[in-house]
Design a protein around this motif. Structure first.
Motif, PDB file in Angstrom:
ATOM      1  N   UNK B   5       0.826  -1.037  -0.244  1.00 17.67           N
ATOM      2  CA  UNK B   5       0.062  -0.406   0.426  1.00 17.67           C
ATOM      3  C   UNK B   5       0.707   1.207   0.200  1.00 17.67           C
ATOM      4  N   UNK B  27      -4.588   2.788 -10.315  1.00 23.26           N
ATOM      5  CA  UNK B  27      -5.111   2.054  -8.935  1.00 23.26           C
ATOM      6  C   UNK B  27      -6.571   1.251  -9.692  1.00 23.26           C
ATOM      7  N   UNK B  28      -6.911   0.559  -8.392  1.00 24.61           N
ATOM      8  CA  UNK B  28      -7.545  -0.490  -8.669  1.00 24.61           C
ATOM      9  C   UNK B  28      -7.810  -0.982  -7.530  1.00 24.61           C
ATOM     10  N   UNK B  29      -9.757  -0.533  -7.353  1.00 27.43           N
ATOM     11  CA  UNK B  29     -10.758  -0.870  -5.901  1.00 27.43           C
ATOM     12  C   UNK B  29     -11.458  -1.399  -6.447  1.00 27.43           C
ATOM     13  N   UNK B  30     -12.623  -2.078  -6.468  1.00 28.64           N
ATOM     14  CA  UNK B  30     -14.172  -2.638  -6.337  1.00 28.64           C
ATOM     15  C   UNK B  30     -14.115  -2.767  -7.286  1.00 28.64           C
ATOM     16  N   UNK B  32     -12.814  -1.627 -10.029  1.00 35.47           N
ATOM     17  CA  UNK B  32     -12.998  -0.379 -10.363  1.00 35.47           C
ATOM     18  C   UNK B  32     -11.375   0.158 -10.961  1.00 35.47           C
ATOM     19  N   UNK B  34      -8.531   2.894 -11.627  1.00 35.20           N
ATOM     20  CA  UNK B  34      -8.402   3.972 -11.611  1.00 35.20           C
ATOM     21  C   UNK B  34      -6.829   4.464 -12.867  1.00 35.20           C
ATOM     22  N   UNK B 100     -11.949   7.279 -13.551  1.00 36.99           N
ATOM     23  CA  UNK B 100     -11.861   5.761 -13.121  1.00 36.99           C
ATOM     24  C   UNK B 100     -13.435   5.413 -13.587  1.00 36.99           C
ATOM     25  N   UNK B 101     -13.308   4.148 -13.389  1.00 34.06           N
ATOM     26  CA  UNK B 101     -14.548   3.802 -14.779  1.00 34.06           C
ATOM     27  C   UNK B 101     -14.138   1.743 -13.868  1.00 34.06           C
ATOM     28  N   UNK B 102     -15.298   1.009 -14.703  1.00 34.68           N
ATOM     29  CA  UNK B 102     -15.482  -0.925 -14.563  1.00 34.68           C
ATOM     30  C   UNK B 102     -13.215  -0.482 -14.786  1.00 34.68           C
TER      31      UNK B 102
END
Lengths: 124, 124
Positions: B5, B27-30, B32, B34, B100-102
């Protein structure tokens, strides 16, 4: 449908409130929300069971305390805090921060009974 | 787990490439991602069937052309383009943009065979 599509000026939105640790929603997409908040002082240690969180500093700076290190975030710097990871934002000066996270995310995570818990967030 | 992190400095990441319309993942999250990209000139009209997209200008500016209007985005300004809405970004000067997008989103949307289509994006 396109009538409602318009830009958001973040500085203008930040100018609409002055309290701290009280996120506002400025955009929604794919079940996620774009939120903005002002940080000042130490927040509480917490984690989110099911949500990863993204933080981007727009103005000012803050420290993201993790259990094993501290990450200092300045304007144009961002980070993802993965689900399950304990964290505590601390801002020695006021910071304006953009967040991207699932609509289900509550600011205090596992500490739902905290006096700082905010639900039913305002939309700017 | 926390070892990996860390923060991302967007200016530093933008300094690592110079081509246009070629998004990088930062970046990646959920589910989605970045992404960051440099825009210059006109892109193609396209839409995304299943994905809403978020754009935030970090530097420079660009116009988001919709079928019924044009939205000019400058630093600190952002917008969501909902799924199904035809759009065409046009940058008369170079713009540095965060998205930001899937994770499933392809830059050219319905125009998967375009010479500008980018898949298997680089991670910075």
């Amino acid at each position: 449908m396109e009538k409602n599509i318009d830009k958001v000026n973040l500085a203008e939105k930040f100018g609409q409130f002055s309290d701290h640790w009280n996120p506002r929603i400025v955009g929604e997409l794919n079940g996620q929300q774009v939120k903005i908040a002002k940080f000042l002082g130490p927040f509480e240690w917490h984690h989110h069971e099911h949500e990863d969180e993204f933080f981007l500093v727009i103005k000012g700076e803050f420290e993201m305390h993790l259990r094993d290190k501290v990450v200092t975030l300045k304007p144009g710097e961002c980070m993802v805090v993965p689900r399950g990871v304990e964290h505590r934002p601390v801002a020695s000066q006021e910071a304006e921060v953009l967040m991207f996270e699932p609509a289900s995310t509550v600011n205090t995570g596992n500490l739902q009974g905290s006096e700082r818990t905010r639900k039913d967030l305002e939309r700017l």
